[in-house]
Design a protein around this motif. Structure first.
Motif, short mmCIF file in Angstrom:
data_model
loop_
_atom_site.label_atom_id
_atom_site.label_comp_id
_atom_site.label_asym_id
_atom_site.label_seq_id
_atom_site.Cartn_x
_atom_site.Cartn_y
_atom_site.Cartn_z
N ARG A 1 -3.13 -0.13 -12.87
CA ARG A 1 -4.20 -1.05 -12.58
C ARG A 1 -3.64 -2.64 -12.46
N ASN A 2 -4.38 -3.44 -11.83
CA ASN A 2 -4.02 -4.85 -11.85
C ASN A 2 -4.88 -5.39 -12.99
N PHE A 3 -4.34 -6.67 -13.29
CA PHE A 3 -4.80 -7.29 -14.40
C PHE A 3 -6.29 -7.49 -14.48
N LYS A 4 -7.15 -7.33 -13.41
CA LYS A 4 -8.59 -7.27 -13.36
C LYS A 4 -8.92 -5.77 -13.88
N GLY A 5 -8.26 -4.76 -13.69
CA GLY A 5 -8.52 -3.52 -14.18
C GLY A 5 -8.91 -2.72 -12.85
N ALA A 6 -8.81 -3.17 -11.73
CA ALA A 6 -8.73 -2.28 -10.55
C ALA A 6 -7.78 -1.66 -10.29
N ILE A 7 -7.82 -0.41 -9.81
CA ILE A 7 -7.00 0.67 -9.23
C ILE A 7 -5.99 -0.02 -8.34
N GLN A 8 -4.62 -0.04 -8.44
CA GLN A 8 -3.83 -0.14 -7.58
C GLN A 8 -3.37 0.72 -6.60
N LEU A 9 -4.00 0.92 -5.38
CA LEU A 9 -4.05 2.28 -4.73
C LEU A 9 -2.34 2.37 -4.08
N PRO A 10 -1.79 1.42 -3.59
CA PRO A 10 -0.51 1.49 -2.99
C PRO A 10 0.51 1.90 -4.12
N ALA A 11 0.36 1.72 -5.46
CA ALA A 11 1.23 1.96 -6.59
C ALA A 11 0.91 3.46 -6.63
N LEU A 12 -0.38 3.94 -6.63
CA LEU A 12 -0.92 5.30 -7.12
C LEU A 12 -0.07 6.27 -5.96
N ARG A 13 -0.21 5.74 -4.63
CA ARG A 13 0.12 6.47 -3.35
C ARG A 13 1.79 6.87 -3.54
N GLU A 14 2.50 5.83 -4.13
CA GLU A 14 3.82 5.88 -4.38
C GLU A 14 4.24 6.82 -5.30
N GLU A 15 3.36 6.86 -6.60
CA GLU A 15 3.67 7.60 -7.74
C GLU A 15 3.56 9.03 -7.33
N TRP A 16 2.43 9.43 -6.55
CA TRP A 16 2.03 10.79 -5.95
C TRP A 16 3.46 11.10 -5.11
N LYS A 17 3.74 10.35 -4.32
CA LYS A 17 5.00 10.71 -3.21
C LYS A 17 6.06 10.94 -3.90
N ARG A 18 6.41 10.16 -5.07
CA ARG A 18 7.73 10.24 -5.86
C ARG A 18 7.56 11.60 -6.46
N GLU A 19 6.48 11.94 -7.11
CA GLU A 19 6.17 13.31 -7.95
C GLU A 19 6.52 14.41 -6.91
N LEU A 20 5.63 14.29 -5.58
CA LEU A 20 5.96 15.56 -4.87
C LEU A 20 7.45 15.64 -4.25
N ALA A 21 7.92 14.49 -4.13
CA ALA A 21 9.32 14.56 -3.48
C ALA A 21 10.21 15.23 -4.58
N ALA A 22 9.94 14.88 -5.63
CA ALA A 22 10.82 15.51 -6.96
C ALA A 22 10.38 16.90 -7.18
N GLY A 23 9.25 17.53 -6.73
CA GLY A 23 8.80 18.91 -7.07
C GLY A 23 9.37 19.55 -5.97
N SER A 24 9.72 19.07 -4.78
CA SER A 24 10.10 19.97 -3.73
C SER A 24 11.60 20.04 -3.59
N LYS A 25 12.40 19.37 -4.63
CA LYS A 25 13.64 19.48 -4.52
C LYS A 25 14.18 20.87 -5.56
#
Length: 303
Positions: A279-303
């Motif tokens: 989240r940012n300092f206002k509490g809003a969800i940071q969608l680009p960061a969330l997408r990147e976290e998912w991509k990293r996790e999925l990439a790690a799981g496929s190895k």
């Protein structure tokens, strides 16, 4: 039907008929599966179009002057594209139609943000923007919305799509490619679902189903194109408060099955992870960061 042998006419006759029409595809990315199928059944390639309601539906498309081989090369260049050493595949959406439309890719469409309206280099992903006679003049009766969507020089900023451009091997012109929606919408079953709507429904359902109190959990979803070229998978991140941690094991085992029966079609998650929500300092969800976290996790799981 072709694969099952249940076509109501001989496949050779279908191929002949399809070879005499223009196969116009829009609103969904045209990937290798679609292209292979049309080549096999029709012996031709699709003609793509890209746009939005505010742009009279068409911003770009396949040039009729582009030869079949050059068109196939353009499709393939997007599918195999990498950027800074990482996979960055995109889908060919054609070229603009000057003077009716101009197109470029910029680093940001948010005024005051770093990179605002700076044009991206070849292959660099950014925001697609357009300008021209085929773009609206403004929102009727809403000067504020018009000012936000249209720059003074006529560039329309509200497409909400991420893409890139590549120089064409056939003539050196710029071919444009679509990568993802940047807006908080999930495309599933041909319909759009807002992230906020899904988050709200899932949060309420999970709290009730697992007997948790208000504020004991939060849900944030993103849509990712993983198994399909045409629709998103709903990837849900669940953040548990300390008082709900005792339910984590049970939720990890049963959450997807519970949601399959307990929430609406558009809100059913395809994947779930338990982690803090960026989240940012206002509490809003940071969608680009969330997408990147998912991509990293999925990439790690496929190895």
């Amino acid at each position: 039907m072709a694969a099952a042998g249940t076509l109501p006419l001989p496949q050779a006759q279908l191929r002949l008929a399809l070879s005499r029409v223009v196969l116009l595809l829009g609103s969904a990315p045209v990937g290798p599966t679609t292209v292979e199928r049309l080549q096999r059944l029709a012996g031709t390639l699709p003609t793509v179009r890209f746009g939005s309601t505010e742009t009279c539906l068409q911003v770009m498309g396949t040039s009729p002057a582009l030869a079949e081989e050059a068109r196939l090369d353009a499709f393939r260049a997007g599918w195999s594209h990498t950027y800074c050493g990482a996979e960055a595949a995109g889908y060919f959406i054609g070229r603009p139609h000057p003077p009716y439309t101009e197109v470029k890719v910029v680093r940001s469409v948010d005024e005051g943000e770093a990179g605002y309206f700076e044009e991206c280099a070849e292959g660099e992903p950014g925001q697609l923007v357009t300008r021209g006679e085929n773009v609206m003049a403004g929102y009727v009766g809403d000067a504020a919305a018009t000012a936000k969507a249209l720059r003074d020089d006529g560039w329309y900023l509200n497409l909400g799509d991420v893409g890139f451009w590549l120089g064409s091997a056939s003539d050196g012109g710029r071919d444009f490619y679509w990568r993802a929606r940047d807006s908080a919408l999930l495309i599933k079953g041909g319909a759009n679902y807002s992230f906020e709507q899904i988050n709200s429904e899932l949060s309420a359902f999970l709290a009730a189903h697992y007997g948790l109190g208000d504020g004991s959990l939060a849900v944030a979803v993103v849509g990712l194109r993983l198994a399909s070229e045409h629709e998103d998978e709903c990837c849900a991140t669940v953040e548990l408060a300390q008082e709900a941690e005792h339910k984590r094991g049970e939720m990890e085992r049963t959450l997807l099955a519970a949601c399959a029966k307990g929430v609406s079609k558009g809100s059913k998650p395809d994947r779930v992870r338990f982690a803090p929500i960026p989240r940012n300092f206002k509490g809003a969800i940071q969608l680009p960061a969330l997408r990147e976290e998912w991509k990293r996790e999925l990439a790690a799981g496929s190895k």
